[in-house]
Design a protein around this motif. Structure first.
Motif, mmCIF file in Angstrom:
data_model
loop_
_atom_site.group_PDB
_atom_site.id
_atom_site.type_symbol
_atom_site.label_atom_id
_atom_site.label_comp_id
_atom_site.label_asym_id
_atom_site.label_seq_id
_atom_site.Cartn_x
_atom_site.Cartn_y
_atom_site.Cartn_z
ATOM 1 N N ASP A 100 0.836 -1.193 0.000
ATOM 2 C CA ASP A 100 0.000 0.000 0.000
ATOM 3 C C ASP A 100 0.872 1.244 0.000
ATOM 4 O O ASP A 100 2.093 1.171 0.140
ATOM 5 N N GLN A 101 0.218 2.410 -0.120
ATOM 6 C CA GLN A 101 0.909 3.696 -0.001
ATOM 7 C C GLN A 101 0.052 4.659 0.797
ATOM 8 O O GLN A 101 -1.179 4.617 0.701
ATOM 9 N N ILE A 102 0.695 5.515 1.560
ATOM 10 C CA ILE A 102 0.022 6.644 2.193
ATOM 11 C C ILE A 102 0.706 7.903 1.674
ATOM 12 O O ILE A 102 1.936 7.967 1.602
ATOM 13 N N CYS A 103 -0.100 8.897 1.312
ATOM 14 C CA CYS A 103 0.438 10.103 0.682
ATOM 15 C C CYS A 103 -0.073 11.352 1.397
ATOM 16 O O CYS A 103 -1.197 11.379 1.901
ATOM 17 N N THR A 104 0.750 12.373 1.415
ATOM 18 C CA THR A 104 0.352 13.678 1.916
ATOM 19 C C THR A 104 0.884 14.730 0.959
ATOM 20 O O THR A 104 1.669 14.426 0.050
ATOM 21 N N VAL A 105 0.454 15.978 1.141
ATOM 22 C CA VAL A 105 0.868 17.071 0.261
ATOM 23 C C VAL A 105 1.660 18.097 1.068
ATOM 24 O O VAL A 105 1.246 18.513 2.146
ATOM 25 N N LYS A 106 2.809 18.485 0.522
ATOM 26 C CA LYS A 106 3.642 19.511 1.140
ATOM 27 C C LYS A 106 4.264 20.355 0.043
ATOM 28 O O LYS A 106 4.893 19.812 -0.882
ATOM 29 N N ASP A 107 4.082 21.671 0.130
ATOM 30 C CA ASP A 107 4.667 22.591 -0.843
ATOM 31 C C ASP A 107 4.294 22.230 -2.276
ATOM 32 O O ASP A 107 5.120 22.270 -3.196
ATOM 33 N N GLY A 108 3.045 21.836 -2.456
ATOM 34 C CA GLY A 108 2.546 21.538 -3.794
ATOM 35 C C GLY A 108 3.038 20.241 -4.391
ATOM 36 O O GLY A 108 2.906 20.017 -5.594
ATOM 37 N N GLN A 109 3.602 19.352 -3.555
ATOM 38 C CA GLN A 109 4.111 18.076 -4.049
ATOM 39 C C GLN A 109 3.570 16.925 -3.203
ATOM 40 O O GLN A 109 3.281 17.078 -2.025
ATOM 41 N N ILE A 110 3.460 15.771 -3.835
ATOM 42 C CA ILE A 110 3.041 14.549 -3.148
ATOM 43 C C ILE A 110 4.226 13.943 -2.414
ATOM 44 O O ILE A 110 5.313 13.791 -2.978
ATOM 45 N N ARG A 111 4.032 13.627 -1.142
ATOM 46 C CA ARG A 111 5.022 12.856 -0.375
ATOM 47 C C ARG A 111 4.387 11.492 -0.077
ATOM 48 O O ARG A 111 3.287 11.436 0.481
ATOM 49 N N ALA A 112 5.064 10.413 -0.450
ATOM 50 C CA ALA A 112 4.494 9.071 -0.325
ATOM 51 C C ALA A 112 5.355 8.186 0.564
ATOM 52 O O ALA A 112 6.580 8.324 0.614
ATOM 53 N N GLN A 113 4.683 7.271 1.272
ATOM 54 C CA GLN A 113 5.355 6.293 2.120
ATOM 55 C C GLN A 113 4.815 4.908 1.777
ATOM 56 O O GLN A 113 3.604 4.678 1.806
ATOM 57 N N ALA A 114 5.722 3.982 1.454
ATOM 58 C CA ALA A 114 5.316 2.605 1.175
ATOM 59 C C ALA A 114 4.937 1.896 2.467
ATOM 60 O O ALA A 114 5.570 2.086 3.509
ATOM 61 N N LEU A 115 3.883 1.078 2.396
ATOM 62 C CA LEU A 115 3.381 0.339 3.557
ATOM 63 C C LEU A 115 3.126 -1.115 3.173
ATOM 64 O O LEU A 115 3.095 -1.456 1.988
ATOM 65 N N GLY A 116 2.917 -1.941 4.192
ATOM 66 C CA GLY A 116 2.485 -3.304 3.939
ATOM 67 C C GLY A 116 1.047 -3.320 3.440
ATOM 68 O O GLY A 116 0.336 -2.314 3.487
ATOM 69 N N ASN A 117 0.611 -4.459 2.974
ATOM 70 C CA ASN A 117 -0.715 -4.577 2.377
ATOM 71 C C ASN A 117 -1.796 -4.764 3.436
ATOM 72 O O ASN A 117 -1.835 -5.775 4.128
ATOM 73 N N GLY A 118 -2.666 -3.764 3.572
ATOM 74 C CA GLY A 118 -3.832 -3.885 4.452
ATOM 75 C C GLY A 118 -3.554 -3.725 5.924
ATOM 76 O O GLY A 118 -4.402 -4.047 6.744
ATOM 77 N N GLY A 119 -2.384 -3.193 6.305
ATOM 78 C CA GLY A 119 -2.024 -3.152 7.714
ATOM 79 C C GLY A 119 -2.024 -1.785 8.357
ATOM 80 O O GLY A 119 -1.478 -1.633 9.454
ATOM 81 N N LEU A 120 -2.601 -0.769 7.705
ATOM 82 C CA LEU A 120 -2.568 0.583 8.254
ATOM 83 C C LEU A 120 -3.746 0.827 9.197
ATOM 84 O O LEU A 120 -4.906 0.705 8.811
#
Length: 227
Positions: A100-120
Motif C-alpha cells: 500500500d501507499q500513504i500520501c500527503t501534500v507539502k509545498d505543492g508536491q506529493i510525499r508518499a510512504q510505502a506500507l504493507g498490504n492492508g495493515g494501516l
C-alpha cells in the motif's frame, strides 16, 4: 476629494483609517487625517498563495490516483492523519508484493510512504498511525508521524521466530517468538506494554476496512514468550 496623500505598504489595523474602500488586487483607497491615498495590504498575496496551495491537493491526488490505477492498485480512500484540514491519500495495493501507499501534500508536491498490504491503522487527526504486517513467522508494528510534511518512523517493533525456517515451539505447540522495540529485546508482555504506550489501539481504526485487505492477529495472540 481634497488633497491626495499616498501611503505605501501600510498595514491595515482597526481604527487606523477614517474610511476604507473595498480591496482589489491587494490594494484599496483609504482616508486618514482628511486625505485619501492607496495602500497595499501586506500579507494578502501570501494568504492567497496558501489558499491556492491548500486547494491544489485535490488535483494532485486525482492525478496520482489515475497513475496508480494504471499500476494495478485496487483502490483508494481519503483519511485524516494529522490535525489539518487536508486529508491524506491511502492507496491499497492488489497484492502483498505491491503493498500500500500513504500520501500527503507539502509545498505543492506529493510525499508518499510505502506500507504493507492492508495493515494501516490510525487515530484520526492525532498524527499517529501504525503499519502492521508480516508473514511466515516474521512480523512488525511500525509507528509513524507526519513531521514538516514528511513521514517519519517514530518507533519500530518486530517479533517472530529466531529462525523462520526452523520455528521452535513450546510445550503447548505454540511458536516461540522473540520481541523487540527499536532494537531492544523484551518479553511479549513488555512488547505489548510498549505498544500500548506508543499507540492507543482502542481508539484506532483500520484504513483498509471494507476493501478486503488482509488482517493479522495482534501480537498478544501469536506465539509465546521465549524462555
Amino acid at each position: 476629494m481634497g488633497a491626495l496623500g499616498y501611503f505605501r505598504k501600510a498595514v491595515y489595523c482597526t481604527g487606523t483609517f477614517e474610511e476604507i474602500r473595498p480591496v482589489y488586487d491587494g490594494k484599496c483607497w483609504v482616508k486618514k487625517d482628511g486625505k485619501w491615498g492607496v495602500i497595499e495590504l501586506t500579507g494578502q498575496n501570501d494568504s492567497n498563495e496558501e489558499t491556492a496551495g491548500t486547494e491544489n491537493w485535490k488535483k494532485l491526488y486525482t492525478d496520482y490516483v489515475q497513475s496508480a490505477q494504471s499500476e494495478g492498485y485496487a483502490g483508494y480512500s481519503l483519511i485524516y492523519l494529522d490535525g489539518d484540514d487536508v486529508p491524506e491519500l491511502y492507496l491499497y495495493g492488489s497484492s502483498t508484493a505491491q503493498g500500500d501507499q500513504i500520501c500527503t501534500v507539502k509545498d505543492g508536491q506529493i510525499r508518499a510512504q510505502a506500507l504493507g498490504n492492508g495493515g494501516l491503522s490510525y487515530i484520526e487527526k492525532q498524527n499517529c498511525f501504525c503499519d502492521s504486517g508480516g508473514r511466515m513467522d516474521v512480523y512488525y508494528d511500525h509507528i509513524y508521524q507526519i513531521r514538516n510534511g514528511s513521514f517519519v518512523k517514530a518507533a519500530e517493533g518486530n517479533y517472530g521466530a529466531e529462525d523462520n525456517t526452523n520455528v521452535q515451539t513450546d510445550a503447548q505447540g505454540n511458536p516461540i517468538y522473540q520481541y523487540s522495540w527499536d532494537g531492544t529485546e523484551m518479553t511479549k508482555e513488555e512488547y505489548e506494554q510498549r505498544f500500548a504506550e506508543l499507540f492507543d489501539k482502542d481508539r484506532a481504526v483500520w484504513a483498509s476496512k471494507g476493501n478486503g485487505g488482509c488482517r493479522r492477529d495482534p501480537p498478544a495472540n501469536r506465539g509465546s514468550v521465549k524462555s
